[in-house]
Design an enzyme around this catalytic site. Sequence first.
Site, PDB file in Angstrom:
ATOM      1  N   LYS A 189      28.553  62.240-109.526  1.00 47.01           N
ATOM      2  CA  LYS A 189      28.834  63.677-109.644  1.00 47.01           C
ATOM      3  C   LYS A 189      29.726  64.095-108.472  1.00 47.01           C
ATOM      4  O   LYS A 189      29.275  64.201-107.338  1.00 47.01           O
ATOM      5  CB  LYS A 189      27.560  64.523-109.636  1.00 47.01           C
ATOM      6  CG  LYS A 189      27.892  65.939-110.125  1.00 47.01           C
ATOM      7  CD  LYS A 189      27.040  67.041-109.578  1.00 47.01           C
ATOM      8  CE  LYS A 189      27.398  67.535-108.231  1.00 47.01           C
ATOM      9  NZ  LYS A 189      28.719  68.201-108.102  1.00 47.01           N
ATOM     10  N   CYS A 298      34.128  65.368 -91.701  1.00 42.86           N
ATOM     11  CA  CYS A 298      32.778  65.219 -91.118  1.00 42.86           C
ATOM     12  C   CYS A 298      32.835  64.490 -89.803  1.00 42.86           C
ATOM     13  O   CYS A 298      32.061  64.751 -88.896  1.00 42.86           O
ATOM     14  CB  CYS A 298      31.895  64.460 -92.098  1.00 42.86           C
ATOM     15  SG  CYS A 298      32.601  62.874 -92.566  1.00 42.86           S
ATOM     16  N   GLU A 396      28.545  73.472 -87.411  1.00 42.89           N
ATOM     17  CA  GLU A 396      29.689  72.787 -88.030  1.00 42.89           C
ATOM     18  C   GLU A 396      30.576  73.827 -88.721  1.00 42.89           C
ATOM     19  O   GLU A 396      30.175  74.423 -89.715  1.00 42.89           O
ATOM     20  CB  GLU A 396      29.178  71.774 -89.066  1.00 42.89           C
ATOM     21  CG  GLU A 396      30.275  70.951 -89.673  1.00 42.89           C
ATOM     22  CD  GLU A 396      29.784  70.037 -90.799  1.00 42.89           C
ATOM     23  OE1 GLU A 396      28.978  70.479 -91.635  1.00 42.89           O
ATOM     24  OE2 GLU A 396      30.239  68.879 -90.846  1.00 42.89           O
TER      25      GLU A 396
END
Length: 492
Positions: A189, A298, A396
């Site tokens: 997905k 990331c 973040e």
Amino acid sequence: MTDSGLQDVPAVRRPHVEPGKLFIGGQWCEANAKGRRDVVDPSTGKVVTTVAEADAADVDAAVTAGRGAAGPWARMSGRERARVLHRVADIVRRRADELVAVESLDVGKPVSLCRAVDVATTAEIYEYYSGLAQTIQGATRQIPIPSHAYTSREPLGVVGAITPFNFPLILSSAKIAPALAAGNAVVHKPAEDTPLSALLMAEILAEAGVPDGVLNVVTGGGAEAGEALLRHPGIDKIAFTGSTEIGRHAARTAGEALKPVTMELGGNAAQIVFEDADLDKAIGSVIKGFVFNTGQFCMGGPRLLVHRSLYDTVLEILAGAVAGVPVGDPFDPATVVGPMAAERHLAKVERYVALAREQGGRIVTGGKRLELDGGYYYRPTIIAGLDDGSRVVQEEIFGPVLTVQPFGTEDEAVELANGTPYGLAAGLQTTDLARAHRVAARLEAGIVWVNDWAMLDPAIPFGGVKQSGYGREYGPEALESYTKVKSVVIAL
Ligand code: NAD
């Protein structure tokens, strides 16, 4: 398979993309409920196509197809699977122009970087795991019981792969290639914002000879398709990459069913520049660490820690260099920084920069949108003067924003670097070899880079510690994580 609607895309021009379908059991199909989702070009804000919106029934069909295909695929020899995976790498290289065009359109990635990084790495990942598919082995164990005792490694069955929006090709390949190499089937997905390359890869894997049902792709939202995949009893492992918040939920849900998981989650890495650094190299590395992929990385390094003696100099050089980084149309070969991948990501960056201003942060450069063609552009931004405890430093942001803080001693640098809940990557710039090893050992991160940033390769494991997750992708470690060990003891 030639019906995904994604073929015939001209090289590095904005492609025309036909509406996408689900790929289940080797067939292209509409979603059960006929649902569709818009796909937006982030460089214009305009809808470019739609993809099918899978629901739980579609996920169930994909898992069923995976279960039917997993056995025969697992029974093929590693060498036969290796041949198929090697063909995937070859086709990725042959169809690189299409992949670059589709990925750049969908994510807003500059075409030159997309070709050199995303598409090249995708081919390398398949090539690497094609090699490792032939190395799966057990061991014999000599024990006091008169017996012949050995271990073997078996595939898990069907893997649910859930991926984020920022590196669709690389991050999905980092799951699918080792899972297939080990003899599993996969239901993938992709992220709702950037689903297109997953469909093109389904076509490429089929072209390479991956049997029907071994890879299934269900496009759709997290709350419905993602959740259905997490909860499906026919899934044997969840390989998740995404935010810490959703990862925590995914780990909890999979844990309830005692399913193994890999959790590749958020990051907020520090880049430390020591007083003995080679400054020219350090500046290039710092810039790469926070503007690459428009900061939607990331493993980016959005927190710069600079030795106090270099603080003013580094800020001045950075301000000039960053203001000159070409930001613009991803289909212009000269562009280095494209738009953010979606409007909500741009809005998040704006909220953090506004917060930085409220908290007394000084905007050294950037700090605003770039108005261009209705796209989601934000200028690379440097913020100085924030406390370590500021949310802008701690959380973040996932955009092209760098905070800069001074430090005095090595201990202080390590403490600041380790001082967030995350632990994905970290880096340092020094010409002192002993310091490089000493500090690398003390940094709480899954990967540490010295004197450059983002040196990644399919052979080097990556993954996080602390709130950045657990498990490793890449390397033989990832292959092993898609197998289970069986011990057999035969009485003699
Ligand atoms: P996200 O967590 O919002 O979404 C990730 C995936 O989870 C998407 O496919 C989404 O549809 C799905 N999802 C959402 N809700 C779900 C649910 N309830 N059940 C199942 N699936 C669900 O992340 P994002 O915004 O797409 O990506 C950015 C995040 O990913 C950042 O935090 C970034 O640091 C992280 N990331 C980590 C790595 C790594 O290797 N550690 C790599 C890339 C990105």
